[in-house]
Design an enzyme around this catalytic site. Structure first.
Site, short mmCIF file in Angstrom:
data_model
loop_
_atom_site.label_atom_id
_atom_site.label_comp_id
_atom_site.label_asym_id
_atom_site.label_seq_id
_atom_site.Cartn_x
_atom_site.Cartn_y
_atom_site.Cartn_z
N LYS A 19 9.83 -46.73 -14.46
CA LYS A 19 9.96 -47.71 -13.37
C LYS A 19 9.98 -49.14 -13.91
CE LYS A 19 7.54 -44.70 -10.05
NZ LYS A 19 8.65 -43.80 -10.07
N CYS A 20 10.70 -49.34 -14.99
CA CYS A 20 10.74 -50.63 -15.68
C CYS A 20 12.14 -51.21 -15.55
CB CYS A 20 10.39 -50.38 -17.15
SG CYS A 20 10.55 -51.80 -18.24
#
Length: 161
Positions: A37-38
């Site tokens: 989730k970057c």
């Protein structure tokens, strides 16, 4: 006594099996701390492309999920594996989630950080998708910042193949 190499370490793969990095002896390795989730998560696409193009020539990409940077990989190993496979078609080996900094840092990452320091000699990993390039002899050649895209490392990898 010879100095340690990458082959002296083991790590659990994403399915929980202990893997000796000695299994990769003779290959060029690109070891990456990943997150699902970057902002850099789309780099999985570039890593997979490198895997497809160069794994037959002796490149192995090893992904190590890490949740130490703003909790950007909160899932368990199973959900991380599904995410990587479904969203990016990841076929290269993924390992169990690890810490890369602090007292609980995985011994492999302690070694990588000592061998290839970051900006101004810092050992600390600053963010997800820091990449370490390892030659066929198991020696760490270079560290790349998270902003360096996988395709921008290709020439360095090919020079070692």
């Amino acid at each position: 006594m010879s100095s340690p190499t990458i082959y002296d370490f083991t790590a659990k793969d994403i399915k929980g099996q202990e893997v000796s990095l000695g299994d990769y002896r003779g290959e060029v390795l690109l070891i990456v701390n990943t997150a699902s989730k970057c902002g850099f998560t789309p780099q999985f696409e570039g890593l997979q492309a490198l895997h497809q193009k160069l794994s037959g020539s002796g490149l192995a990409i090893l992904g190590f999920p890490c949740n130490q940077f703003m909790n950007q990989d909160p899932g368990n190993d199973d959900s991380i594996s599904q995410f990587c496979s479904l969203n990016y078609g990841v076929e290269f080996p993924m390992f169990a989630k690890v810490d890369v900094n602090g007292d609980g840092a995985h011994p492999l990452f302690q070694f990588l950080k000592r061998e290839a320091r970051g900006v101004m000699g810092s050992e600390k990993i600053k963010w997800n998708f820091t990449k370490f390039l390892v030659n066929r002899e198991g020696q760490v050649v270079r560290r790349y910042a998270p902003t360096v895209k996988p395709e921008d490392i290709r020439a360095d990898i090919e020079a070692l193949l």
